[in-house]
Scaffold this motif. Structure first.
Motif, PDB file in Angstrom:
ATOM      1  N   ASN A   1       0.861  -1.169   0.000  1.00 26.73           N
ATOM      2  CA  ASN A   1       0.000   0.000   0.000  1.00 26.73           C
ATOM      3  C   ASN A   1       0.898   1.219   0.000  1.00 26.73           C
ATOM      4  OD1 ASN A   1      -1.754   2.068   0.409  1.00 26.73           O
ATOM      5  ND2 ASN A   1      -2.776   1.167   2.176  1.00 26.73           N
ATOM      6  N   PRO A   2       0.879   2.013  -1.077  1.00 28.05           N
ATOM      7  CA  PRO A   2       1.789   3.150  -1.145  1.00 28.05           C
ATOM      8  C   PRO A   2       1.505   4.210  -0.088  1.00 28.05           C
ATOM      9  CG  PRO A   2       0.212   3.212  -2.943  1.00 28.05           C
ATOM     10  CD  PRO A   2       0.019   1.901  -2.237  1.00 28.05           C
ATOM     11  N   LEU A   3       0.359   4.124   0.583  1.00 24.85           N
ATOM     12  CA  LEU A   3       0.017   5.121   1.586  1.00 24.85           C
ATOM     13  C   LEU A   3       0.282   4.646   3.004  1.00 24.85           C
ATOM     14  CD1 LEU A   3      -3.311   6.384   0.003  1.00 24.85           C
ATOM     15  CD2 LEU A   3      -1.022   7.317  -0.262  1.00 24.85           C
ATOM     16  N   ASP A   4       0.810   3.433   3.189  1.00 19.88           N
ATOM     17  CA  ASP A   4       1.108   2.935   4.526  1.00 19.88           C
ATOM     18  C   ASP A   4       2.057   3.877   5.239  1.00 19.88           C
ATOM     19  OD1 ASP A   4      -0.451   0.718   4.386  1.00 19.88           O
ATOM     20  OD2 ASP A   4       1.186  -0.693   3.981  1.00 19.88           O
ATOM     21  N   ASN A   5       1.722   4.207   6.469  1.00 17.27           N
ATOM     22  CA  ASN A   5       2.574   5.035   7.320  1.00 17.27           C
ATOM     23  C   ASN A   5       2.875   6.406   6.732  1.00 17.27           C
ATOM     24  OD1 ASN A   5       2.804   3.024   9.318  1.00 17.27           O
ATOM     25  ND2 ASN A   5       4.403   2.017   8.120  1.00 17.27           N
ATOM     26  N   ALA A   6       2.016   6.903   5.851  1.00 18.22           N
ATOM     27  CA  ALA A   6       2.259   8.219   5.257  1.00 18.22           C
ATOM     28  C   ALA A   6       2.296   9.297   6.324  1.00 18.22           C
ATOM     29  CB  ALA A   6       1.186   8.534   4.214  1.00 18.22           C
ATOM     30  N   ASP A   7       1.428   9.211   7.312  1.00 14.73           N
ATOM     31  CA  ASP A   7       1.407  10.232   8.356  1.00 14.73           C
ATOM     32  C   ASP A   7       2.696  10.227   9.154  1.00 14.73           C
ATOM     33  OD1 ASP A   7      -1.105  11.070   7.621  1.00 14.73           O
ATOM     34  OD2 ASP A   7      -2.117   9.686   8.998  1.00 14.73           O
ATOM     35  N   ASN A   8       3.204   9.032   9.482  1.00 18.78           N
ATOM     36  CA  ASN A   8       4.448   8.951  10.250  1.00 18.78           C
ATOM     37  C   ASN A   8       5.623   9.490   9.448  1.00 18.78           C
ATOM     38  OD1 ASN A   8       3.099   7.842  12.400  1.00 18.78           O
ATOM     39  ND2 ASN A   8       3.577   5.733  11.831  1.00 18.78           N
ATOM     40  N   ARG A   9       5.667   9.179   8.152  1.00 16.13           N
ATOM     41  CA  ARG A   9       6.770   9.671   7.321  1.00 16.13           C
ATOM     42  C   ARG A   9       6.724  11.187   7.244  1.00 16.13           C
ATOM     43  NH1 ARG A   9       5.430   5.398   3.841  1.00 16.13           N
ATOM     44  NH2 ARG A   9       4.411   6.862   2.458  1.00 16.13           N
ATOM     45  N   ASN A  10       5.535  11.759   7.104  1.00 15.65           N
ATOM     46  CA  ASN A  10       5.433  13.216   7.020  1.00 15.65           C
ATOM     47  C   ASN A  10       5.906  13.870   8.306  1.00 15.65           C
ATOM     48  OD1 ASN A  10       4.492  13.146   4.426  1.00 15.65           O
ATOM     49  ND2 ASN A  10       2.346  13.194   5.001  1.00 15.65           N
ATOM     50  N   ASN A  11       5.558  13.287   9.455  1.00 14.46           N
ATOM     51  CA  ASN A  11       6.012  13.850  10.726  1.00 14.46           C
ATOM     52  C   ASN A  11       7.517  13.748  10.864  1.00 14.46           C
ATOM     53  OD1 ASN A  11       3.427  14.553  11.457  1.00 14.46           O
ATOM     54  ND2 ASN A  11       3.070  12.648  12.585  1.00 14.46           N
ATOM     55  N   ASP A  12       8.089  12.599  10.484  1.00 18.03           N
ATOM     56  CA  ASP A  12       9.541  12.428  10.540  1.00 18.03           C
ATOM     57  C   ASP A  12      10.232  13.419   9.607  1.00 18.03           C
ATOM     58  OD1 ASP A  12       9.179  10.389  12.331  1.00 18.03           O
ATOM     59  OD2 ASP A  12       9.517   8.784  10.874  1.00 18.03           O
ATOM     60  N   ASN A  13       9.702  13.570   8.392  1.00 17.48           N
ATOM     61  CA  ASN A  13      10.301  14.492   7.425  1.00 17.48           C
ATOM     62  C   ASN A  13      10.236  15.924   7.921  1.00 17.48           C
ATOM     63  OD1 ASN A  13      11.029  12.526   5.631  1.00 17.48           O
ATOM     64  ND2 ASN A  13       9.278  12.807   4.289  1.00 17.48           N
ATOM     65  N   ALA A  14       9.140  16.305   8.555  1.00 20.63           N
ATOM     66  CA  ALA A  14       8.999  17.675   9.055  1.00 20.63           C
ATOM     67  C   ALA A  14      10.074  17.974  10.096  1.00 20.63           C
ATOM     68  CB  ALA A  14       7.604  17.897   9.627  1.00 20.63           C
ATOM     69  N   ALA A  15      10.316  17.042  10.992  1.00 20.30           N
ATOM     70  CA  ALA A  15      11.338  17.245  12.021  1.00 20.30           C
ATOM     71  C   ALA A  15      12.726  17.317  11.389  1.00 20.30           C
ATOM     72  CB  ALA A  15      11.275  16.124  13.056  1.00 20.30           C
ATOM     73  N   ASP A  16      13.020  16.410  10.457  1.00 24.36           N
ATOM     74  CA  ASP A  16      14.320  16.423   9.776  1.00 24.36           C
ATOM     75  C   ASP A  16      14.504  17.707   8.974  1.00 24.36           C
ATOM     76  OD1 ASP A  16      14.845  13.923  10.797  1.00 24.36           O
ATOM     77  OD2 ASP A  16      14.267  12.858   8.967  1.00 24.36           O
ATOM     78  N   ARG A  17      13.448  18.121   8.298  1.00 24.84           N
ATOM     79  CA  ARG A  17      13.505  19.336   7.502  1.00 24.84           C
ATOM     80  C   ARG A  17      13.785  20.548   8.393  1.00 24.84           C
ATOM     81  NH1 ARG A  17       8.639  19.243   4.174  1.00 24.84           N
ATOM     82  NH2 ARG A  17       7.617  19.688   6.126  1.00 24.84           N
ATOM     83  N   ARG A  18      13.139  20.622   9.557  1.00 24.86           N
ATOM     84  CA  ARG A  18      13.340  21.733  10.488  1.00 24.86           C
ATOM     85  C   ARG A  18      14.800  21.778  10.948  1.00 24.86           C
ATOM     86  NH1 ARG A  18      12.028  26.035  10.315  1.00 24.86           N
ATOM     87  NH2 ARG A  18      10.060  25.263   9.622  1.00 24.86           N
ATOM     88  N   ILE A  19      15.398  20.617  11.229  1.00 22.53           N
ATOM     89  CA  ILE A  19      16.810  20.563  11.635  1.00 22.53           C
ATOM     90  C   ILE A  19      17.701  21.096  10.514  1.00 22.53           C
ATOM     91  CG2 ILE A  19      18.719  18.982  12.152  1.00 22.53           C
ATOM     92  CD1 ILE A  19      16.605  17.243  13.649  1.00 22.53           C
TER      93      ILE A  19
END
Length: 121
Positions: free
Chosen positions: A95-113
Motif C-alpha cells: 500500500n503506497p500510503l502505509d505510514n504516510a502520516d508517520n513519514r510526514n512527521n519524521d520528514n517535518a522534524a528532519d527538515r526543520r533541523i
C-alpha cells in the motif's frame, strides 16, 4: 524530504530553493542512469538482497563510465521506460500510503533541523 508549502523565513525560502535545484540534478541523473541500465526502469524480479547488489553495481559501473569520459546514453523519445509501480503494488500487496502520516512527521522534524542548521544566514 519535501519543500515547504508556505515558507515564512528567509532560511525556509533558501531551503526550498536549494531543494528544487538539487532535485532537478538528481532527477536528471536518475534519467541518465535508467537509460544506461534500462533494467532499473523496467524493474527487477529478484530477491531484495540481490536487487540491492544490482543497483549498487549499476551505480559503480555508471561512475566508472563517467570517469572514463564516455558519452551519456542518447534520449530516444520512442523509448518508454516506466517503472511498473502499479504491478509492484499489486504483486507485492504494497500500500503506497502505509505510514504516510508517520513519514510526514519524521520528514517535518528532519527538515526543520536542516533549515535551522544549514540555511540560517
Amino acid at each position: 524530504m519535501t519543500p515547504l508549502l508556505n515558507p515564512r523565513t528567509p532560511a525556509e525560502q533558501l531551503y526550498n530553493e536549494w531543494h528544487i535545484r538539487t532535485r532537478n540534478i538528481i532527477e536528471r541523473l536518475f534519467g541518465i542512469w535508467k537509460r544506461r541500465f534500462p533494467v532499473l526502469a523496467l524493474g527487477l524480479r529478484l530477491q531484495l538482497d540481490k536487487v540491492m547488489v544490482v543497483i549498487v553495481a549499476t551505480a559503480v559501473l555508471h561512475n566508472i563510465v563517467r570517469q572514463n569520459g564516455d558519452e551519456e546514453p542518447s534520449e530516444n523519445p520512442n523509448l518508454n521506460l516506466p517503472a511498473p509501480w502499479d504491478e509492484i503494488f499489486n504483486y507485492g500487496n504494497i500500500n503506497p500510503l502505509d505510514n504516510a502520516d508517520n513519514r510526514n512527521n519524521d520528514n517535518a522534524a528532519d527538515r526543520r533541523i536542516l533549515i535551522n542548521d544549514y540555511f540560517q544566514r
